[in-house]
Design a protein around this motif. Structure first.
Motif, short mmCIF file in Angstrom:
data_model
loop_
_atom_site.label_atom_id
_atom_site.label_comp_id
_atom_site.label_asym_id
_atom_site.label_seq_id
_atom_site.Cartn_x
_atom_site.Cartn_y
_atom_site.Cartn_z
N LEU A 262 54.16 48.89 31.24
CA LEU A 262 53.50 47.95 30.24
C LEU A 262 52.37 47.52 30.97
O LEU A 262 51.53 47.24 30.29
N VAL A 263 52.63 46.63 32.01
CA VAL A 263 51.53 45.91 32.70
C VAL A 263 50.52 46.81 32.87
O VAL A 263 49.33 46.36 32.65
N ASP A 264 50.69 48.09 33.43
CA ASP A 264 49.50 48.78 33.86
C ASP A 264 48.80 49.26 32.75
O ASP A 264 47.56 49.31 32.57
N ARG A 265 49.50 49.37 31.43
CA ARG A 265 48.71 49.85 30.40
C ARG A 265 48.11 48.83 29.48
O ARG A 265 47.05 48.86 29.09
N PHE A 266 48.69 47.63 29.50
CA PHE A 266 48.14 46.50 28.39
C PHE A 266 47.75 45.32 29.30
O PHE A 266 46.80 44.62 28.87
N GLY A 267 47.59 45.34 30.56
CA GLY A 267 47.19 44.14 31.51
C GLY A 267 48.26 43.08 31.32
O GLY A 267 49.07 42.91 30.82
N LEU A 268 48.03 42.20 32.55
CA LEU A 268 48.73 41.32 32.90
C LEU A 268 48.78 39.84 31.76
O LEU A 268 49.32 39.32 31.53
#
Length: 731
Positions: free
Chosen positions: A390-396
């Motif tokens: 999820l972090v990789d896809r939507f960003g921190l």
């Protein structure tokens, strides 16, 4: 705490390995000539296959029996062989870590079990077990234990680097067993009416158990290099050990109800089982030597070894120095997370008394704590391990808003006396506890260079716990203890913690979106040189040139990724022609200095290995005729002479060859070995060479004869070309 409680892989846990976050190039040590000579002497042709007897490969060995009787008794695996995925071994270690996870994963239910067993029951006087003071005292002990284990993250990471996963895994399990026995003793004391005297055993036992479980939690990371290409799955399963261990109090409670066995008997049996699983860790968790050997097989080149002596104060100072570069960002983040932790940590400790107070029955308290433990296990095993995607896809940044939203939902449901609201609240709090560690890990990667990450993370967590989170927790616990008995004694403090935490996280999410982190982590002191020297370079601009990356920023971002797949991608991007171009710019003294810095590595490895047996000598009359004919070749003659000197352990003869023979002829000998010697013989030659000519001695030879630099560079280039071709799938 199970093996998954730390969200950071060990190669990122400590700055004791300066280039550990970029182990591929640093491990390759292109500038570390110890690798180029001592390793290449024996490893260059390990991918080759042995040919039938009578081939030119047989004739290339001065002593034909050397192929039957290796220079070293210990049989070494072919390093070019693919690393097998040891699933059986993995599950043994996984089970051992799950059983050694201690008390904290099931704290919500364990609290109720310990209260019913009478621990701190003396605080209730004539009221009997279950008074608020008893719960408050026990919760304070659990919170102290959790805070101390986080505080000890830095030294535990250093212990992993220094002694390896096998030692910390087995040692941690034994410590956990000792702590469990202390808790068992406090239960026996409470049952005998001596709670006033034995309750101190519970305090010490919880702290010892937490420390041991946290130490043991690093055991699984000893297998991290055994799963190349499956890092996400490996980390997900490793993380799940912590959540799986939350089922243990449920199992214990079920056994107590179905068989009538006491809690003390269950804990004693558990402590004995953990001793057995300490042996399992010792048996199946890789040793430090195997950890580095497997990394070398995966990466095609060795990881840098940690220093023998840790300058702990220096690590703290440098970590503090890099954190101070963004003081404002770190303080705001720490305050938000500390307030955000308030409700999740308090709720899990007071689940049973809270449920009992708001729903009005003992059964409701037991039910709420059971639901919490089940949710913790199920959500932890199913959702949390894959949050990285999820972090990789939507960003921190969006992930930060997600964390804030969870606390907002928790704040909106915590006050209601409704099962659906409480289950929703618990789910949000559990997910927040699981995901904030991932956020914190990714957040620091954006500020801290890879070689400072472990120390900086340890210092930041220690400061956040001691200066912010712990005081907030103890203030909340004190307020709960001071309020009159009843539902409001929990609802009001919980609502305050939820509201403050939600506001703090929302405010921080807004701040983070308007004050983004730096484009690349800050570098201080010799950081850039430390990261670049593994490529034979002085600056990251030169590294970008060698790896055909566009900018310094791009290569630093890649080096900050701390998994085997990313490391291999960096290796594949190396242009060996450009790397040699950079190496040509380095002086002989620079190269010799790097060899001397790494000079102790081979000594430590040799100490762990058996002495080489004397090779069986063959009578001249038994030599193959073809071998005598082959001696007409000067390269073959020099090769036979060198191998014979290695077999005779004649270091002076080897040194004399390197100091007097033409460099071109020496280079041809190594090419001859690469093309003709079987991998096992080359490995034996390497080990013999390491013993006769240590890295520091070869550095001295290099200074005396600078022409050897060309030999070193040629060997490096051939080895790097072979490794890169392997990673690219080429033969």
């Amino acid at each position: 705490m199970g093996c998954g409680q730390s969200s950071t892989p060990p190669q990122a846990q400590s700055s004791a390995k300066p280039a550990a976050a970029a182990p591929a190039p640093a491990a390759a040590k292109p500038a570390d000539v110890k690798v180029t000579v001592e390793e290449k002497v024996g490893e260059q042709a390990e991918a080759k296959t042995e040919e039938p007897a009578g081939s030119v490969r047989d004739l290339s060995v001065a002593d034909p029996e050397a192929q039957k009787e290796p220079l070293l008794a210990k049989d070494e695996p072919d390093e070019e062989a693919p690393v097998e995925t040891p699933w059986g071994r993995f599950w043994f270690c996984w089970t051992a870590c799950s059983f050694s996870a201690g008390i904290l994963p099931g704290q919500a239910l364990f609290t109720e079990l310990f209260v019913n067993a009478g621990i701190f029951g003396s605080m209730c006087g004539d009221k009997g077990n279950g008074c608020k003071d008893q719960y408050v005292t026990m919760t304070g002990i659990f919170q102290t234990g959790m805070s101390l284990t986080l505080f000890l993250m830095l030294p535990i990471g250093l212990l992993f680097d220094r002694y390896g996963a096998q030692m910390v895994g087995a040692g941690g399990a034994l410590i956990c067993s000792v702590g469990t026995l202390l808790v068992w003793g406090s239960i026996l004391g409470a049952a005998a009416g001596m709670d006033d005297s034995t309750s101190s055993l519970f305090v010490v036992g919880v702290l010892v158990t937490d420390f041991g479980s946290f130490l043991n939690s690093f055991a699984m990371y000893g297998l991290v290099w055994h799963f190349p290409g499956r890092q996400a799955l490996f980390l997900a399963l490793t993380t799940a050990t912590y959540q799986i261990s939350a089922f243990f109090p449920i199992i214990i409670e079920a056994l107590m109800k179905s068989t009538g066995v006491s809690l003390a008997a269950c804990l004693f049996a558990w402590a004995i089982m953990v001793v057995f699983f300490a042996w399992i860790c010792w048996k199946f968790v890789p040793s430090q030597l195997e950890y580095y050997d497997t990394a070398k097989k995966v990466l095609g080149m060795p990881l840098p070894k940690p220093p023998k002596d840790f300058n702990f104060c220096k690590l703290i100072r440098t970590a503090w120095e890099v954190l101070r570069l963004d003081t404002k960002d770190h303080v705001i983040c720490g305050v938000a997370i500390a307030f955000g932790l308030g409700l999740p940590m308090c709720y899990q400790s007071f689940t049973a008394p809270f449920g009992k107070a708001i729903f009005g029955s003992e059964e409701a308290g037991d039910k709420l704590s059971n639901i919490y433990v089940w949710l913790n296990a199920v959500l932890g095993c199913s959702a949390a391990p894959f949050a990285g995607h999820l972090v990789d896809r939507f960003g921190l940044m969006k992930f930060c808003y997600l964390l804030a939203g969870m606390l907002v939902v928790a704040a909106g449901t915590i006050y209601f006396t409704n099962w659906a609201c409480q289950v929703t609240c618990m789910a949000m709090l559990i997910m927040w506890m699981l995901l904030f560690q991932l956020y914190f890990f990714r957040y620091l990667l954006m500020y801290v260079p890879p070689n400072r990450f472990g120390a900086a993370q340890g210092v930041y967590i220690a400061l956040m716990c001691t200066c912010l989170a712990m005081p907030i927790q103890f203030v909340a616990i004190g307020i709960i203890g001071a309020l009159p008995q009843g539902a409001s004694a929990y609802q009001l403090p919980f609502l305050a913690l939820a509201s403050i935490g939600a506001v703090a996280m929302v405010a921080y999410a807004i701040y983070f979106s308007t004050h983004p982190p730096p484009e690349i982590p800050h570098l201080i002191g010799d950081d850039e040189k430390d990261l670049a020297k593994g490529f034979g370079c002085d600056t990251l601009e030169e590294v970008a040139y060698v790896t055909r990356n566009a900018t310094r920023m791009e290569i630093l971002k890649k080096l900050a990724k701390q998994d085997a797949d990313s490391i291999k991608d960096v290796i594949k991007s190396i242009d060996t022609e450009r790397m040699m171009e950079m190496m040509n710019k380095r002086s002989v003294d620079d190269i010799a200095d790097m060899m001397e810095e790494a000079g102790g590595d081979e000594e430590e490895e040799e100490a762990a290995e058996e002495a080489a047996p004397e090779p069986v000598k063959e009578e001249p009359s038994k030599q193959e005729p073809a071998a005598e004919t082959a001696k007409a070749d000067p390269v073959k003659e020099l090769s036979d002479k060198m191998i014979a000197s290695l077999a005779a352990k004649d270091g002076d003869a080897i040194k004399n060859m390197f100091m007097t023979e033409p460099v071109e002829d020496l280079d041809k000998v190594f090419i001859f070995w690469e093309d003709n010697l079987p991998p096992k013989v080359q490995k034996d030659n390497e080990k013999a060479f390491n013993k006769l000519i240590p890295g520091k001695e070869f550095a001295k030879m290099l200074r005396e004869r600078p022409d050897l630099k060309k030999l070193i560079q040629n060997m490096m280039k051939r080895e790097m070309d072979k490794k890169i071709a392997k990673f690219r799938g080429k033969k």
